[in-house]
Write a protein that holds these residues in place. Structure first.
Motif, PDB file in Angstrom:
ATOM      1  N   ASP A 220     -70.042  37.641 -55.151  1.00 48.29           N
ATOM      2  CA  ASP A 220     -71.375  37.163 -54.844  1.00 48.29           C
ATOM      3  C   ASP A 220     -71.569  36.479 -53.435  1.00 48.29           C
ATOM      4  N   ARG A 221     -70.645  36.556 -52.604  1.00 46.70           N
ATOM      5  CA  ARG A 221     -70.769  35.845 -51.302  1.00 46.70           C
ATOM      6  C   ARG A 221     -71.393  36.830 -50.179  1.00 46.70           C
ATOM      7  N   GLY A 222     -71.457  37.976 -50.375  1.00 48.56           N
ATOM      8  CA  GLY A 222     -72.159  38.743 -49.149  1.00 48.56           C
ATOM      9  C   GLY A 222     -71.508  40.164 -49.298  1.00 48.56           C
ATOM     10  N   THR A 223     -71.720  41.096 -48.122  1.00 44.07           N
ATOM     11  CA  THR A 223     -71.697  42.385 -48.120  1.00 44.07           C
ATOM     12  C   THR A 223     -71.050  42.614 -46.798  1.00 44.07           C
ATOM     13  N   PHE A 224     -70.415  41.690 -45.988  1.00 42.10           N
ATOM     14  CA  PHE A 224     -69.804  42.039 -44.812  1.00 42.10           C
ATOM     15  C   PHE A 224     -68.245  42.187 -45.053  1.00 42.10           C
ATOM     16  N   LEU A 225     -67.950  43.315 -45.654  1.00 41.24           N
ATOM     17  CA  LEU A 225     -66.463  43.553 -46.274  1.00 41.24           C
ATOM     18  C   LEU A 225     -65.456  43.504 -45.338  1.00 41.24           C
ATOM     19  N   PHE A 226     -65.864  44.003 -44.118  1.00 42.87           N
ATOM     20  CA  PHE A 226     -64.374  43.946 -43.061  1.00 42.87           C
ATOM     21  C   PHE A 226     -64.562  42.940 -42.039  1.00 42.87           C
ATOM     22  N   ASN A 227     -65.156  41.873 -41.983  1.00 42.18           N
ATOM     23  CA  ASN A 227     -65.543  40.957 -41.012  1.00 42.18           C
ATOM     24  C   ASN A 227     -64.730  40.037 -41.235  1.00 42.18           C
ATOM     25  N   SER A 228     -63.461  39.729 -40.321  1.00 38.66           N
ATOM     26  CA  SER A 228     -62.551  38.866 -40.100  1.00 38.66           C
ATOM     27  C   SER A 228     -62.940  37.642 -39.320  1.00 38.66           C
ATOM     28  N   LYS A 229     -62.164  36.528 -39.955  1.00 40.06           N
ATOM     29  CA  LYS A 229     -62.465  35.254 -38.816  1.00 40.06           C
ATOM     30  C   LYS A 229     -61.556  35.450 -37.650  1.00 40.06           C
ATOM     31  N   ASP A 230     -61.826  34.721 -36.724  1.00 34.97           N
ATOM     32  CA  ASP A 230     -61.085  34.717 -35.315  1.00 34.97           C
ATOM     33  C   ASP A 230     -59.753  34.031 -35.688  1.00 34.97           C
ATOM     34  N   LEU A 231     -58.964  34.521 -35.001  1.00 33.66           N
ATOM     35  CA  LEU A 231     -57.531  33.768 -34.997  1.00 33.66           C
ATOM     36  C   LEU A 231     -57.665  32.614 -34.091  1.00 33.66           C
ATOM     37  N   CYS A 232     -56.995  31.671 -34.359  1.00 41.09           N
ATOM     38  CA  CYS A 232     -56.886  30.257 -33.799  1.00 41.09           C
ATOM     39  C   CYS A 232     -55.472  29.728 -34.324  1.00 41.09           C
ATOM     40  N   MET A 233     -54.712  29.548 -33.331  1.00 40.30           N
ATOM     41  CA  MET A 233     -53.428  28.984 -33.504  1.00 40.30           C
ATOM     42  C   MET A 233     -53.273  27.317 -32.678  1.00 40.30           C
ATOM     43  N   ILE A 234     -54.376  26.908 -32.301  1.00 38.19           N
ATOM     44  CA  ILE A 234     -54.378  25.694 -31.513  1.00 38.19           C
ATOM     45  C   ILE A 234     -53.423  24.594 -32.395  1.00 38.19           C
ATOM     46  N   GLU A 235     -53.329  24.475 -33.713  1.00 36.23           N
ATOM     47  CA  GLU A 235     -52.884  23.727 -34.263  1.00 36.23           C
ATOM     48  C   GLU A 235     -51.181  23.894 -34.546  1.00 36.23           C
ATOM     49  N   HIS A 236     -50.918  25.035 -34.150  1.00 36.95           N
ATOM     50  CA  HIS A 236     -49.550  25.553 -34.182  1.00 36.95           C
ATOM     51  C   HIS A 236     -48.666  26.236 -32.936  1.00 36.95           C
ATOM     52  N   VAL A 237     -49.217  25.509 -31.911  1.00 37.30           N
ATOM     53  CA  VAL A 237     -48.464  25.744 -30.489  1.00 37.30           C
ATOM     54  C   VAL A 237     -46.823  25.455 -30.576  1.00 37.30           C
ATOM     55  N   PRO A 238     -46.456  24.236 -31.409  1.00 37.55           N
ATOM     56  CA  PRO A 238     -45.104  24.165 -31.322  1.00 37.55           C
ATOM     57  C   PRO A 238     -44.315  25.491 -32.168  1.00 37.55           C
ATOM     58  N   GLU A 239     -44.818  26.040 -33.284  1.00 33.08           N
ATOM     59  CA  GLU A 239     -44.218  27.019 -33.908  1.00 33.08           C
ATOM     60  C   GLU A 239     -44.578  28.082 -33.112  1.00 33.08           C
ATOM     61  N   MET A 240     -45.297  28.401 -32.210  1.00 31.52           N
ATOM     62  CA  MET A 240     -45.525  29.768 -31.250  1.00 31.52           C
ATOM     63  C   MET A 240     -44.408  29.428 -30.373  1.00 31.52           C
ATOM     64  N   LEU A 241     -44.214  28.233 -29.657  1.00 32.06           N
ATOM     65  CA  LEU A 241     -42.983  28.186 -28.863  1.00 32.06           C
ATOM     66  C   LEU A 241     -41.851  28.428 -29.073  1.00 32.06           C
ATOM     67  N   GLU A 242     -41.513  27.826 -30.470  1.00 32.49           N
ATOM     68  CA  GLU A 242     -40.071  27.798 -31.104  1.00 32.49           C
ATOM     69  C   GLU A 242     -39.996  29.302 -31.681  1.00 32.49           C
ATOM     70  N   ALA A 243     -41.041  30.275 -31.708  1.00 36.57           N
ATOM     71  CA  ALA A 243     -40.617  31.599 -31.942  1.00 36.57           C
ATOM     72  C   ALA A 243     -40.047  32.498 -30.960  1.00 36.57           C
TER      73      ALA A 243
END
Length: 411
Positions: A220-243
């Motif tokens: 019951d939330r809507g009909t946009f079945l394939f509509n993804s949110k945008d990626l944001c990793m600003i809170e996870h920069v340390p993990e990205m660096l460590e990888a």
């Protein structure tokens, strides 16, 4: 810790210069053919030359996208285009098709080649395959977790580079390889002509009742079945660096200069702070989050980095962007009289307060004390897009600074 590149999209010469001014280590752009953003403004060869000259003067690298999946009819044009690029001299090509890769290796044997995310690079054997053929860098598939990227890093040569997306729009299809656009409109996403049907609203028709459209509801939330949110990793920069990721890539070659300036400046500061002192990064985390929310977004998700996304990674209600700030223009010149020249992008008026975005992270609140036309006539507001205007602002601005205003303050 490996050296980390901040890679920013450039959909036009103006946004390229903005990316450079606001902290990019490298920019990526498309020419007039063979890239996957046919609807972006893209660059003529002459503009590529100018962009490379400007970027190199500021120590910034330039990568050219040639990441379509080519058909036979494309191959002669690809070879001709690469011969032109050989003379122009970008720093690298971004390629996904093995045939296009072969042409590039033959025509530009000294050119650095990066393998696009479109090539579905999901395991370390794929990385080693491309490395042995001469690729310098592989862009990880969007479907990889950080743990998978760490494992890839452990199994590939030390001098091979990993590039991964850290921010921007997500595609519903596997690594962006989609057939929906071609099926519905005849425009092939894999040839650069995607019409983004993943953002459309859908209904269902029961076969015995043709023409009777019934809405589709997801809880019951809507009909946009394939509509993804945008990626944001600003809170996870340390993990990205460590990888062990070498290049943090921002999506958005069809976005405006405000988006480019906002993401470039915010991630530049976050990366630099984290490398200098993880405590400083944590201390400034609220500022990063506040700033990154000032550009257009569809809400945020961490994508696949921490496991398979759940239903909360989709937006079911609508396909519209959230706009907290509006782009007014980029400062072109500042006269001896202190008047700031811009090409106006959206409406604003005398007496309003706007923000001057400084590349160093400062936001100066400036009152608009006066607006003047090219002919020197006094104006109360600037209602027409692309007007050349001269502004009397209460705070100093410099060429290249972005002017923006809160959405609710726009008239």
């Amino acid at each position: 810790m490996r050296k980390t590149e901040l890679l920013i999209p450039a959909g036009s010469l103006d946004t390229l210069k903005t990316a450079v001014n606001y902290g990019a280590d490298a920019v990526y752009l498309g020419g007039e053919a063979f890239g996957l953003r046919a609807k972006a403004k893209n660059f003529t060869n002459e503009e590529i030359r100018e962009g490379i000259k400007f970027a190199h003067e500021h120590g910034v690298r330039v990568y050219i996208t040639a990441n379509i999946f080519a058909h036979n009819r494309d191959l002669d044009g690809v070879e001709e285009y690469f011969r032109e690029l050989k003379e122009i001299g970008p720093d690298a090509l971004i390629i996904s098709d093995p045939g296009v890769f072969s042409i590039a290796r033959r025509v530009l044997p000294e050119m650095e080649i990066h393998i696009s995310t479109q090539a579905n690079n999901t395991n370390y054997e794929t990385y080693r395959f491309w490395y042995e053929l001469g690729a310098k860098r592989v862009v990880s598939a969007r479907e990889l977790s950080l743990e998978e990227i760490r494992e890839i890093r452990r199994h590939i040569p030390e001098d091979m580079e990993i590039e991964s997306f850290i921010h921007g729009a997500m595609c519903i299809s596997y690594s962006g390889r989609c057939l929906l656009s071609n099926f519905f409109t005849g425009r092939d996403a894999n040839q650069g002509a995607c019409t983004h049907p993943c953002r459309w609203k859908y209904a269902v028709v029961e076969e015995t009742r043709p023409g009777e459209y019934m809405p589709v509801y997801e809880n019951d939330r809507g009909t946009f079945l394939f509509n993804s949110k945008d990626l944001c990793m600003i809170e996870h920069v340390p993990e990205m660096l460590e990888a062990g990721i070498d290049s943090f890539k921002i999506e958005g070659r069809m976005k405006n200069a405000l988006y480019v300036a906002t993401v470039a400046r915010t991630y530049r500061k976050a990366i630099d702070d984290c490398k200098k002192d993880p405590g400083l990064y944590r201390q400034n985390l609220d500022w990063y989050k506040e700033e990154i929310g000032k550009c257009t977004t569809r809400e945020f998700t961490t994508g696949f980095y921490f496991g398979k996304p759940g239903e909360d990674a989709q937006i079911y209600q609508n396909s519209t962007y959230i706009k907290n700030y509006i782009y007014l223009g980029t400062v072109e010149t500042v006269g001896e009289n202190g008047l700031v020249q811009i090409e106006q992008k959206n409406k604003f008026s005398v007496g309003e307060t706007l923000e001057i975005m400084k590349p160093d992270g400062r936001n100066l609140m400036a009152r608009v004390r006066g607006i003047y036309s090219e002919e020197g006539e006094t104006m109360e507001s600037a209602p027409h897009a692309r007007q050349k205007l001269f502004l009397d602002l209460s705070e100093p601005a410099e060429p290249g600074n972005i002017l923006r205003i809160k959405e609710r303050e726009c008239l």
